[in-house]
Write an enzyme that holds these catalytic residues in place. Structure first.
Site: not given
Length: 898
Positions: A22, A91, A100, A102, A335, A451, A781, A849, A869
């Site tokens: 701000k 503020r 909102g 603080m 902003r 799972h 991997s 992976c 990768y």
């Protein structure tokens, strides 16, 4: 000497870390010459010092006093003077937007005397007493700790007494009475009176804003948004301007473009004769911003000009708060505006076309998280009431279907053309057919990496897990919602995997044009804008990224889908999924074999089935690498449930019948193979070392598939991955067997067959001895799911339901380490393994992976760690492509800044 206070004229947006969002933006607008009420900012450093010591830092009060004098000089008013007093707003403003979360205190400077002066100079007693009422209410609750509900109760009682439908129908005398009531409440609750000294009001308000950094809602918000706790907030102190001075005044919130779609043109709300907090609070109905053009064309034209200035200066969509005070426009905040995923992509493309940003900046403005939201269908819940239940949003999207409670029933109904939702307390591998058949999965237990969640995400299925308030009775084939609603099998429900909600009946679906495009190339009527923007972002990401993106795929169908989504190969093909269904009987035969001959017979029956699986996958991925993991889970997972078998045998015996011989045999095998902790038991490479013929069968199937594809003029690139290696000697033994079998296949087929042999790094010991393991491994991997489990000592199937919510609430970790890589612990092991592995073998190919391969934040880590990768589920491939490109740009920006 540390400086704690800066005038708006001394700052700018480059000081956001010091002045907060701000404050730095108010300073930037001042620098641009826009009409900003004068003020100053107390820095985040002052806040951090206050939070550390419990007192304001030395010299801060003097600096505040000096800056206040400058504001008084600029306005021609003094804080505390009786006639025409200077009033201030105080503020919060952290580096990252926390709307909102603080505190804010307005109208600082009013007291029993100056309220009379304000009434005189403004010409409105009602306005003056309303402003004083607001101050006493805000100060009492925010600074003095009075329960805000007490003020609201007093207001409600007065409105009832006067028959007033809202605040606007209370007159000056009513508001003056309310002020006295509020002051009485404060004295009763705190033992002290409302402070009449404006200097005391300002001082205490500033400290209250500092303290609100550690308020409960602010801490909760930071945890959810992954904002560090040690940043602190700045405090902006500014001359008050008033939108509630009559019909020529008002307040509004505006965006330079529509934040929902990205479409150009001013967009927002305006409220005549009102303060800004009234607009945000929604206590009165606003009018569209376009209505301001009719009400005050001069102010509207000025506002539009300022909005154009800000958008071109920030080169982005801007969110603006403004007030018109008796025909004079004031800019109170700007902003970079929050926007939907659709708007983010559309806006990035539009700003590139307008020459405001470069293609690389355009890519940096979008995210994999946003792309995920665009890929899944969503519900239009505008006409629906409350959901039946809520759980964890485990796999995004929206699905409608009949509730079913058993896998077989899901398969049966789906085969008949019915859409179904599989509802379970939790799922097991046995439920896989039903999960495949279902539109979505709903469980009352489990977390985001249970799972059900992991498999559903991998398949692109909608999933809500851990809906604990649901009582799921699979035997009775129904579930009961918290409100008592009973949903029987066959009842239609709607599952929102993005919001973690379950609705009764069929909620209308809105199709995903982006998913349709990714799967078919079809942009679809009326959706070309966002689809084109997504296509451009992915194309740019593919141009700049260093990381390859592969897919986790176990079937030819998955492989085909992954390739359509842009996968550059398969990083994980799990062979255990090929042993389910009808093939489970052959695995049982192998386990129950009483002799080598019986075991070899079962393996021989499995070999051609595996070979054909591999042929199909290699064909789908022709010319691209396919990393095939040898069997990983414990063998008992392929046997019937231990309890279920025991019950069947006991029931037969209780009836005086002879139990089924196979049940007895299977129960003995299950008991023999039972492990207290199978995750750390006989699985992975250990199976290959103690079960004769298992590795040879799988390798032979791979080798013969490669030979068959090669003879068909294909370009197969199979890679063999050995799981759960903890010592180089394990890998050496298996690799020797692999090479022996491949040599036999080459000789028998007349086709040379060679496959690189590598390993998964999924145990801490493997990571710490990676230099030695690389002597035998041609690639690594990282199996980050198991590496996370074994590093943390967590059982993924248990801990999320048991205590993860408490850990997240207490800030032990900001997000589940199974969702986003734990960079300090697991990530450090990854770094060690990469460095030591490549010291031994510089050309070592390294990937990941685990589930983290498709997580946006984790992709950035893997790029920085030097991996080659990432591999993820087919549906996450576009997200990983996008984030891999953004990670490359992020690295380039860091290098340029040096």
């Amino acid at each position: 000497m540390v400086r704690y206070v800066y005038d708006f004229t001394e700052g700018g947006r480059e000081m956001v870390g010091l002045l907060g969002g701000k404050g730095s933006n108010l300073a930037e607008m001042t620098r641009l010459g826009l009409p900003v009420p004068p003020g100053f900012v107390i820095t985040t450093e002052a806040c951090r010092a206050f939070l550390t010591t419990g007192g304001e830092p030395m010299g801060m009060s003097r600096e505040v006093s000096d800056r206040l004098k400058a504001v008084e000089k600029a306005t021609g008013r003094r804080l505390g003077q009786r006639d025409d007093p200077l009033l201030l707003s105080v503020r919060s403003g952290a580096r990252f937007s926390m709307p909102g979360m603080m505190e804010t205190i307005l109208d600082i400077g009013l007291n029993d005397d100056s309220v009379l002066g304000l009434a005189k100079v403004s010409g409105s007693e009602r306005f003056a007493w309303d402003s004083y009422r607001r101050l006493v209410q805000m100060f009492g609750s925010t600074v003095m700790g009075v329960d805000a509900a007490l003020f609201e109760q007093a207001m409600a009682e007065l409105k009832d007494l006067r028959g007033a439908p809202d605040d606007m129908h209370l007159d000056a005398r009513d508001l003056a009475e309310l002020v006295e009531t509020y002051k009485t409440v404060i004295r009763r609750e705190t033992g002290e009176g409302f402070p009449q000294s404006p200097a005391e009001q300002l001082h205490r308000a500033i400290l209250a804003v500092f303290e609100s950094w550690n308020g409960e809602r602010a801490r909760l918000y930071r945890r959810r948004e992954h904002i560090p706790d040690d940043l602190g907030t700045a405090v902006s102190v500014q001359r008050m301007v008033f939108g509630n001075l009559g019909s020529d005044s008002g307040s509004g919130v505006a965006f330079t473009r529509d934040p929902a779609t990205g479409h150009p043109g001013p967009y927002g709300d305006y409220l005549p004769n009102a303060q800004g907090e009234d607009v945000v609070a929604g206590i009165r109905n606003t009018v569209p911003l376009s209505e301001l053009e009719r009400l005050d064309p001069t102010s509207y034209a000025r506002l539009c000009a300022h909005m154009r200035t800000l958008e071109r200066h920030y080169r982005d969509l801007c969110d603006i708060e403004f007030t018109i005070e008796r025909g004079t426009l004031w800019m109170l905040q700007t902003r970079v505006g929050k926007r939907t995923a659709e708007a983010a992509f559309a806006l990035a493309a539009a700003l590139t076309d307008e020459g405001l940003i470069t293609p690389d900046e355009s890519l940096a403005r979008v995210s994999g998280e946003g792309l995920t939201r665009l890929m899944f269908p969503r519900f239009d819940t505008s006409g629906n009431g409350d959901p039946l239940a809520r759980g964890l949003p485990a796999s995004p999207g929206a699905a409608v279907g009949a509730a079913v409670f058993h896998s077989a029933e899901a398969v049966r109904r789906a085969a008949a053309g019915e859409k179904v939702i599989l509802v379970r307390q939790e799922t097991t591998p046995d439920d896989l057919p039903g999960m495949i058949a279902a539109q979505a999965v709903l469980t009352s237990r489990g977390g985001k990496t249970s799972h059900a969640a992991v498999v559903a995400r991998g398949m692109g299925k909608v999933c809500v897990c851990g809906a604990e308030d649901l009582e799921v009775d699979t035997e009775a084939q129904r579930f009961t919602a918290p409100d008592g609603t009973v949903v029987e099998e066959g009842t239609v429900i709607s599952v929102d995997g993005s919001a973690g909600a379950v609705y009764p009946g069929s909620v209308p679906l809105v199709d995903s044009a982006v998913m349709r495009f990714l799967e078919t190339g079809d942009t679809g009527e009326g959706s070309a804008g966002v689809v084109d923007a997504v296509a451009r972002a992915l194309a740019r990401a593919d141009t700049v990224r260093r990381l390859e993106v592969r897919a986790n795929a176990d079937t030819p169908e998955d492989a085909v889908r992954a390739r359509r989504f842009g996968a550059q190969g398969i990083g994980l093909c799990r062979t255990e999924h090929m042993f389910l269904g009808e093939r489970r009987k052959l695995v049982e035969e192998m386990i129950l074999a009483r002799s080598d001959t019986e075991r070899d017979g079962a393996l021989a029956a499995l070999l051609p089935l595996q070979r054909q699986d591999f042929v199909g996958i290699l064909e789908a991925m022709d010319g691209l690498p396919v990393t095939i993991r040898l069997l990983d889970p414990p063998l008992h997972e392929f046997l019937p449930d231990r309890t279920e078998l025991a019950v069947r045998v006991a029931a037969a015996e209780a009836r005086g019948d002879l139990p089924v011989a196979r049940d007895v045999e299977l129960l003995a095998a299950v008991n023999r193979m039972h492990e207290e902790n199978p995750m750390l038991g006989l699985r992975g490479v250990r199976l290959g070392l103690v079960v004769p013929g298992l590795v040879a069968m799988q390798v032979r199937a791979i080798g013969e598939a490669v030979a068959e594809r090669a003879r068909a003029d294909g370009a197969p690139q199979a890679e063999i991955m050995v799981p759960l290696v903890g010592d180089v000697r394990e890998l050496r033994i298996v690799r020797e067997e692999v090479q022996r079998v491949l040599a036999e296949v080459s000789e028998a087929s007349g086709t040379p067959v060679t496959c690189p042999v590598g390993t998964m790094i999924e145990l801490p010991r493997a990571a710490l001895t990676a230099g030695r393991i690389a002597e035998e491994a041609e690639f690594f991997s990282f199996g980050t799911n198991d590496l996370t489990q074994t590093t943390w000592g967590f059982s993924r199937d248990d801990v999320e339901a048991e205590f993860f919510s408490a850990y997240l609430d207490k800030g032990v970790f900001p997000t589940s380490p199974f969702e986003t890589i734990d960079q300090d612990g697991v990530g450090r092991l990854v770094g060690i393994a990469v460095a030591e592995g490549r010291t031994t073998r510089p050309e070592l190919k390294i990937g990941v992976c685990g589930e983290h391969g498709g997580d946006p934040e984790s992709v950035h880590f893997f790029h920085a760690a030097g991996l080659d990768y990432v591999s993820c589920s087919p549906f996450r491939v576009p997200v990983a492509r996008l984030e891999a490109g953004r990670a490359a740009l992020e690295e380039a920006d860091v290098s340029d800044s040096r």
